[in-house]
Scaffold this motif. Structure first.
Motif, short mmCIF file in Angstrom:
data_model
loop_
_atom_site.label_atom_id
_atom_site.label_comp_id
_atom_site.label_asym_id
_atom_site.label_seq_id
_atom_site.Cartn_x
_atom_site.Cartn_y
_atom_site.Cartn_z
N PRO A 176 -5.97 5.17 -0.29
CA PRO A 176 -5.24 4.43 0.75
C PRO A 176 -4.15 5.29 1.35
N ARG A 177 -3.93 5.13 2.63
CA ARG A 177 -2.96 5.95 3.33
C ARG A 177 -1.55 5.72 2.79
N ALA A 178 -0.96 6.78 2.28
CA ALA A 178 0.35 6.67 1.62
C ALA A 178 1.44 6.23 2.59
N ILE A 223 -6.59 -5.57 11.89
CA ILE A 223 -5.63 -4.63 12.46
C ILE A 223 -6.14 -3.22 12.21
N VAL A 224 -6.28 -2.45 13.28
CA VAL A 224 -6.75 -1.07 13.17
C VAL A 224 -5.59 -0.12 13.36
N VAL A 225 -5.39 0.75 12.38
CA VAL A 225 -4.33 1.76 12.43
C VAL A 225 -4.97 3.13 12.55
N ASN A 226 -4.62 3.86 13.59
CA ASN A 226 -5.15 5.20 13.78
C ASN A 226 -4.36 6.20 12.93
N ASN A 227 -5.05 6.86 12.01
CA ASN A 227 -4.37 7.74 11.06
C ASN A 227 -3.53 8.81 11.75
N TRP A 228 -4.10 9.46 12.76
CA TRP A 228 -3.41 10.59 13.38
C TRP A 228 -2.18 10.14 14.16
N GLU A 229 -2.20 8.93 14.69
CA GLU A 229 -1.03 8.42 15.40
C GLU A 229 0.07 8.00 14.42
N MET A 230 -0.33 7.35 13.33
CA MET A 230 0.66 6.90 12.34
C MET A 230 1.40 8.08 11.73
N GLU A 231 0.68 9.18 11.48
CA GLU A 231 1.32 10.33 10.85
C GLU A 231 2.39 10.95 11.73
N VAL A 278 -5.47 -11.09 6.62
CA VAL A 278 -5.31 -9.97 7.56
C VAL A 278 -5.84 -8.70 6.89
N ALA A 279 -6.78 -8.02 7.54
CA ALA A 279 -7.33 -6.76 7.04
C ALA A 279 -6.76 -5.60 7.84
N VAL A 280 -6.17 -4.64 7.15
CA VAL A 280 -5.63 -3.45 7.80
C VAL A 280 -6.59 -2.29 7.54
N LEU A 281 -7.17 -1.76 8.60
CA LEU A 281 -8.12 -0.64 8.51
C LEU A 281 -7.44 0.62 9.00
N CYS A 282 -7.41 1.65 8.18
CA CYS A 282 -6.88 2.96 8.57
C CYS A 282 -8.06 3.87 8.90
N LEU A 318 4.45 9.25 13.74
CA LEU A 318 5.57 8.35 13.96
C LEU A 318 6.66 8.53 12.90
N GLU A 319 7.91 8.40 13.34
CA GLU A 319 9.01 8.31 12.40
C GLU A 319 8.92 6.96 11.68
N MET A 320 9.56 6.85 10.52
CA MET A 320 9.44 5.63 9.72
C MET A 320 9.89 4.39 10.50
N LYS A 321 10.99 4.49 11.22
CA LYS A 321 11.49 3.34 11.98
C LYS A 321 10.47 2.90 13.02
N ASP A 322 9.89 3.85 13.74
CA ASP A 322 8.90 3.51 14.76
C ASP A 322 7.63 2.97 14.14
N ALA A 323 7.24 3.51 12.97
CA ALA A 323 6.05 3.03 12.28
C ALA A 323 6.21 1.58 11.84
N VAL A 324 7.42 1.24 11.35
CA VAL A 324 7.70 -0.13 10.94
C VAL A 324 7.60 -1.08 12.13
N THR A 325 8.19 -0.68 13.25
CA THR A 325 8.12 -1.50 14.46
C THR A 325 6.68 -1.68 14.93
N PHE A 326 5.92 -0.61 14.88
CA PHE A 326 4.52 -0.66 15.32
C PHE A 326 3.72 -1.65 14.48
N LEU A 327 3.83 -1.58 13.14
CA LEU A 327 3.06 -2.48 12.29
C LEU A 327 3.56 -3.92 12.38
#
Length: 617
Positions: free
Chosen positions: A481-483, A577-585, A541-545, A587-596
């Motif tokens: 799973p994506r850390a 919910i689909v999360v694109n791995n390359w985009e998430m990596e 809710v299913a989160v797919l990375c 993002l800064e933590m604050k932006d990643a939290v807002t995105f999810l």
């Protein structure tokens, strides 16, 4: 076509398997400094014709720790050699020991100038007795073994040394495999082989490119490993030359450069990018076989250029009526290899195939279904009619279709959520299933059968709801799973409010599962879910990375398997919910939290101020 550039390409294209040079080349052995050589305007073919045979020196062997190798193809192995006695070249080639005298002066730029030089008797004698460059064809006719060629080289080395390698390869081609293996072993153990290798490296920059290319070809064919300094040096000189000729390339030169680099198995981004621009800007009138050759070369080199792909696709779409459907299909198959979805071209092909189904045979039918299902391509006006025509053609071929092709076709139909009854019924026959589970690529076939079974259970196929296939279990895959996503979910939701690496029925896997109320306004701890009296009060809710390969090239359009998985998860009651791995990596933590947060909570929940959302700290 520019004569010089065209000649360069013609010779370069003769080679079939050379080395990719994207790898880092090993540094020069300690104690060896590659000489910097500069030349004035003289004929390089005559440069090395005069050797001082009287002067010999023992130097450190160039391939110390580099030319100790074992060939994977012929099973021979060389011995490590540390030193070799070699002939000393003209001082112009070996400037390490240049000395000043009244007749010679070396300027700052390394050029050698003569002052008040008068020919001596020794100069005249040397000029009269200098060796004549040897012809590799004559040499290969006079010699019966590779060692014979090396013996001749040891007596009077001549320029260019490529002739010796070319002669040895010509002789080797006449031998049986066993004899060739034995002769190569003798060649590597020959006392002057190291000297020949060093000489050709010294000559590389001044050698005529025809001789250079033939040398590179012969060296590789004779079994010198591709990661040695010898091969890497020759290849680099052949390239960095190609770059010098680039501004002289005609359109035809640029078109052929793709096949040249593919033959060398070398992905030179600079050359390919420049040639792609020329090809794209001159695409009209390009023969179809050239377009196919370019795409095949891009596939072999794993070179992805969206401008090139779009240019070719748009050109074929614009001139669609002049091409046969089988040719366009071949183009679409190549595009599918890249994951590239040419929308306009695929729409045109879909309409034409629906109007003229006569060209369909089993092979083309299976290929069409694979392309359209893999790229998940649909057209609002033509998709249903297109699928019906494909299903009818498949049904008409059931009496002679193989089990493998039948499975591939039905699998593609299932990805596209279309279920022709006759092909499915034949696929489910016990003898067909037994054949698929006992021959061919069993693991791949089992995976496809599991997909078919899942579709028959989950999709709208009322006639097959009770179908039960007894299939082997798929091999378990390592779960990672994506850390970063896990860290973001922990920050956003808190521990104990989501689950990692969840296996679902029908072999579906989701990276994370979250359970919320029906309005997706708050997250429910897993311990509290059992207390909810009605399943309708819970929204899973299913989160797919997912990686880039799950989408079509340079787009967010999901490919066939991802689209089917999302469809099935929704049938099973999940909000996906689909999360694109390359985009998430990125993002800064604050932006990643807002995105999810915006992905997880419903828009209504986010817009309601009095909803108590979890802390985002």
């Amino acid at each position: 076509m520019n004569t010089r550039a065209g000649s360069f390409l013609w010779n370069l294209r003769q080679f079939s398997t050379l080395v990719p040079t994207g790898r880092t080349v090993r540094p020069y052995p300690s104690g060896f400094c590659r000489p910097k050589i500069a030349y004035s305007n003289w004929n390089p073919r005559k440069l090395l014709s005069n050797f001082d045979n009287k002067m010999k020196s023992s130097i450190r062997y160039l391939f110390q720790d580099t030319l100790i190798f074992k060939s994977g193809g012929d099973g021979f192995q060389t011995k490590g050699i540390s030193t070799a006695t070699v002939l000393t070249f003209d001082r112009l080639l070996c400037p390490r020991r240049l000395s000043f005298n009244s007749k010679h002066f070396v300027s700052d730029n390394g050029l050698k100038k003569n002052f008040h030089h008068e020919p001596s008797n020794e100069d005249v004698l040397t000029k009269r007795t200098k060796p004549t460059p040897i012809n590799y064809r004559k040499l290969s006719q006079e010699c019966n073994s590779l060692s014979d060629v090396l013996d001749i080289f040891s007596k009077a080395p001549t320029f260019p040394s490529s002739n010796y390698f070319s002669a040895m390869w010509t002789i080797a081609k006449r031998m049986s495999d066993d004899q060739k293996r034995f002769e190569k072993q003798l060649m590597f153990n020959h006392p002057v082989f190291s000297q020949l290798c060093e000489q050709i490296m010294r000559e590389a920059k001044i050698m005529h490119y025809d001789n250079l290319l033939f040398s590179l070809h012969a060296v590789v064919k004779l079994g010198v490993p591709q990661n040695t300094l010898l091969v890497q040096t020759l290849l680099r000189v052949v390239q960095m030359k190609a770059l010098k000729e680039l501004d002289r390339f005609s359109v035809l030169n640029s078109q052929h450069m793709f096949a040249v680099l593919a033959a060398m198995n070398h992905c030179s981004i600079i050359l390919l990018n420049e040639c792609s621009k020329i090809v794209t800007s001159n695409i009209h009138g390009c023969p179809f076989k050239i377009l196919i050759s370019i795409l095949q070369s891009c596939r072999d080199l794993q070179y992805f250029n969206m401008d090139l792909f779009k240019g070719i696709a748009d050109y074929v779409a614009t001139t669609f009526d002049i091409w046969k459907l089988k040719k366009v299909l071949f183009l679409l198959i190549l595009f599918e290899n890249f994951g590239f979805r040419p929308v306009s071209l695929m729409d045109l092909f879909m309409k034409k195939a629906a109007d003229e189904p006569g060209f369909l045979n089993v092979k083309s039918l299976v290929s069409i279904l694979h392309v359209y299902s893999s790229l998940n391509h649909f057209d609002k006006c033509w998709t249903h009619e297109f699928l019906e025509v494909m299903a009818s053609a498949l049904t008409g071929s059931l009496h002679h279709i193989s089990s493998e092709n039948l499975l591939n076709a039905v699998y593609s139909f299932c990805l596209m959520n279309h279920f022709p009854l006759a092909p499915i019924n034949q696929l489910l026959q016990k003898d067909i299933i037994h054949d698929l589970l006992t021959s061919g690529d069993v693991e791949r076939d089992v995976h496809k059968l599991h997909v078919v079974a899942a579709c028959l259970k989950l999709d709208d196929v009322p006639c097959h709801k009770d179908t039960h296939l007894v299939l082997p279990r798929l091999p378990s895959m390592p779960l990672h799973p994506r850390a970063k996503v896990a860290e973001v979910l922990s920050s956003l939701l808190g521990e104990g409010r989501f689950s990692k690496s969840v296996w679902l029925p029908h072999n579906y896997y989701v990276d994370f599962e979250i359970r919320m109320d029906a309005n997706r306004s708050q997250v429910l701890p897993f311990s509290d879910v059992d207390m909810v009296t009605s399943a309708t009060d819970i929204q899973r809710v299913a989160v797919l990375c997912v990686p880039r390969s799950m989408y079509c090239l340079d787009s967010t359009h999901p490919r066939g398997f991802l689209a089917m998985k999302m469809r099935h998860l929704k049938v099973m009651g999940f909000h996906v919910i689909v999360v694109n791995n390359w985009e998430m990596e990125k993002l800064e933590m604050k932006d990643a939290v807002t995105f999810l947060k915006t992905k997880i909570y419903s828009p209504e929940a986010l817009s309601t101020a009095d909803i108590n959302l979890q802390s985002t700290c």
